[in-house]
Design an enzyme around this catalytic site. Structure first.
Site, PDB file in Angstrom:
ATOM      1  N   PHE A  99     -20.976 -62.292 -16.762  1.00  0.00           N
ATOM      2  CA  PHE A  99     -21.413 -60.896 -16.855  1.00  0.00           C
ATOM      3  C   PHE A  99     -20.494 -60.199 -17.842  1.00  0.00           C
ATOM      4  CE2 PHE A  99     -20.931 -56.467 -15.129  1.00  0.00           C
ATOM      5  CZ  PHE A  99     -22.223 -56.019 -15.399  1.00  0.00           C
ATOM      6  N   ASN A 139     -30.206 -48.839  -5.794  1.00  0.00           N
ATOM      7  CA  ASN A 139     -29.597 -47.591  -6.229  1.00  0.00           C
ATOM      8  C   ASN A 139     -30.720 -46.638  -6.615  1.00  0.00           C
ATOM      9  OD1 ASN A 139     -30.398 -48.210  -8.902  1.00  0.00           O
ATOM     10  ND2 ASN A 139     -28.416 -49.143  -9.384  1.00  0.00           N
ATOM     11  N   GLN A 189     -30.318 -56.021 -10.014  1.00  0.00           N
ATOM     12  CA  GLN A 189     -30.516 -56.243 -11.443  1.00  0.00           C
ATOM     13  C   GLN A 189     -31.728 -57.106 -11.775  1.00  0.00           C
ATOM     14  OE1 GLN A 189     -27.606 -56.953  -9.787  1.00  0.00           O
ATOM     15  NE2 GLN A 189     -25.819 -56.487 -11.043  1.00  0.00           N
ATOM     16  N   GLN A 190     -32.202 -57.881 -10.831  1.00  0.00           N
ATOM     17  CA  GLN A 190     -33.324 -58.775 -11.129  1.00  0.00           C
ATOM     18  C   GLN A 190     -34.675 -58.080 -11.036  1.00  0.00           C
ATOM     19  OE1 GLN A 190     -32.335 -61.029 -12.830  1.00  0.00           O
ATOM     20  NE2 GLN A 190     -32.401 -62.968 -11.750  1.00  0.00           N
ATOM     21  N   GLY A 224     -21.133 -50.679  -5.720  1.00  0.00           N
ATOM     22  CA  GLY A 224     -22.329 -50.886  -4.888  1.00  0.00           C
ATOM     23  C   GLY A 224     -22.219 -52.112  -4.015  1.00  0.00           C
ATOM     24  N   ASP A 225     -21.632 -53.174  -4.544  1.00  0.00           N
ATOM     25  CA  ASP A 225     -21.433 -54.391  -3.751  1.00  0.00           C
ATOM     26  C   ASP A 225     -20.472 -54.119  -2.593  1.00  0.00           C
ATOM     27  OD1 ASP A 225     -23.072 -55.752  -5.545  1.00  0.00           O
ATOM     28  OD2 ASP A 225     -21.386 -56.438  -6.760  1.00  0.00           O
ATOM     29  N   SER A 258     -22.466 -51.713 -32.673  1.00  0.00           N
ATOM     30  CA  SER A 258     -21.248 -52.430 -32.317  1.00  0.00           C
ATOM     31  C   SER A 258     -20.247 -51.415 -31.812  1.00  0.00           C
ATOM     32  CB  SER A 258     -20.682 -53.170 -33.535  1.00  0.00           C
ATOM     33  OG  SER A 258     -19.450 -53.780 -33.214  1.00  0.00           O
ATOM     34  N   GLY A 271     -20.075 -61.455  -9.671  1.00  0.00           N
ATOM     35  CA  GLY A 271     -21.327 -61.949  -9.107  1.00  0.00           C
ATOM     36  C   GLY A 271     -21.595 -61.211  -7.810  1.00  0.00           C
ATOM     37  N   ASP A 329     -16.765 -61.879 -14.654  1.00  0.00           N
ATOM     38  CA  ASP A 329     -17.008 -60.611 -15.336  1.00  0.00           C
ATOM     39  C   ASP A 329     -16.044 -60.438 -16.511  1.00  0.00           C
ATOM     40  OD1 ASP A 329     -18.889 -60.066 -13.433  1.00  0.00           O
ATOM     41  OD2 ASP A 329     -17.664 -58.652 -12.302  1.00  0.00           O
TER      42      ASP A 329
END
Length: 324
Positions: free
Chosen positions: A102, A192, A169-170, A253-254, A36, A48, A12
């Site tokens: 990430f 979520n 996310q997928q 969340g993880d 930007s 991950g 990350d």
């Protein structure tokens, strides 16, 4: 309980923007965005979803099996995970690609803009779960290469192993058939609040349809805690563990999933497991990065006591006493 956690392994790159994204967006020009953001902070951390969840389970003493693909730069990360109780023997290490990246920027309202580079994750579909891990008692299928997610789900169902579906996310990449195959028959379904609505759209199934196809649907609600829904029973809501020291929302969340799955593995009622998950989530909120936090039994018990009362803390104490 032997838990296999499948999904992404990544590094990350976390940045902080000292303003509000919303103030930079022009409503009439959203179809042509060129922005930007000058960040005033950068942290490079391990991440991950599968690695994050496995890390939390490892700290709680569950010794999970991490199943995913990493790159030729994985050696240091591998040593870190093993030192924190994670079995990495099922990780596929690419000989040509780097570990996934990430890149995430967070504004002062805790909104986030992120980009994910798959890298070695593209090789995750080559992993045969049946061969990689001696038969686990639970398989969490987290965000990963879509073909890997489908393969792991099918293998677990074929072997009669309960599945915790966590597409996260997928979801945006999945078509209707893929989304349905990933969640249908899951013992637990994690989303979520946003992903809850997206899952309904992706599958084409209503919430009632989905509840008829899974065991318990667990939805994280940020500062409002978590809801647990199952067909034929009232929705159970568990409030969050409060804090006024939010440092970074990434990975909360993880961490919730780590705590919830640990409680489940210990045979706790789902409400009690969710309380532990909320305590871990708040712990992560108070640190920058997804694996930079520390757990102690006294801190976890105090958090549960403060949020849910003495009886809840006493019920959790025997299991948490060994956390250090």
């Amino acid at each position: 309980m032997r838990i296999a956690v499948t999904g992404s392994i990544a590094t990350d790159h976390l940045m902080v923007f000292p303003g509000r994204f919303a103030e930079q967006l022009i409503k009439e020009r959203l179809e042509r965005i060129s922005l930007s953001f000058l960040a005033d902070g950068l942290e490079v951390r391990r991440g991950g979803v599968a690695a994050n969840i496995s890390f939390g389970l490892g700290l709680l003493g569950l010794h999970p099996a991490l199943v995913g693909a990493a790159g030729l730069d994985f050696a240091e990360y591998d040593a870190w995970l093993r030192a924190h109780g994670v079995d990495t023997s099922a990780v596929r290490v690419s000989d040509s690609l780097h570990t996934a990246r990430f890149v995430c920027t967070t504004d002062q309202d805790q909104n986030q803009i992120a980009t994910f580079y798959a890298g070695a994750m593209a090789e995750a579909s080559r992993i045969d779960l049946a061969q990689a891990v001696e038969k686990p008692e639970l398989v969490l299928v987290g965000a990963d290469d879509p073909e890997a997610m489908l393969r792991h789900t099918a293998t677990a169902h074929r072997l009669g192993i309960p599945v915790a579906a966590d597409p996260s996310q997928q979801l945006a990449r999945l078509d209707r058939d893929q989304a349905r195959r990933l969640v249908d028959g899951a013992r637990w379904l994690f989303t979520n609040e946003y992903e809850e609505a997206l899952l309904v759209e992706r599958t084409g199934w209503s919430k009632a349809d989905l509840l008829g196809r899974v065991g318990t649907w667990v939805t994280t609600l940020g500062e409002n805690g978590v809801s647990l829904a199952a067909q034929g029973t009232p929705v159970l809501r568990v409030p969050a563990v409060p804090t006024d020291r939010i440092a970074d929302p990434t990975g909360a969340g993880d961490a919730f999933r780590s705590g919830f799955l640990a409680g489940t593995a210990w045979g706790w009622p789902q409400e009690q497991a969710a309380r532990l998950g909320c305590a871990l989530a708040t712990t992560v909120l108070e640190s920058v990065g997804t694996q930079e936090y520390k757990l102690t039994s006294s801190d976890l018990i105090a958090r549960i006591d403060g949020a849910y009362g003495t009886d809840a803390a006493r019920a959790a104490e025997p299991r948490l006493a060994s956390v250090s």
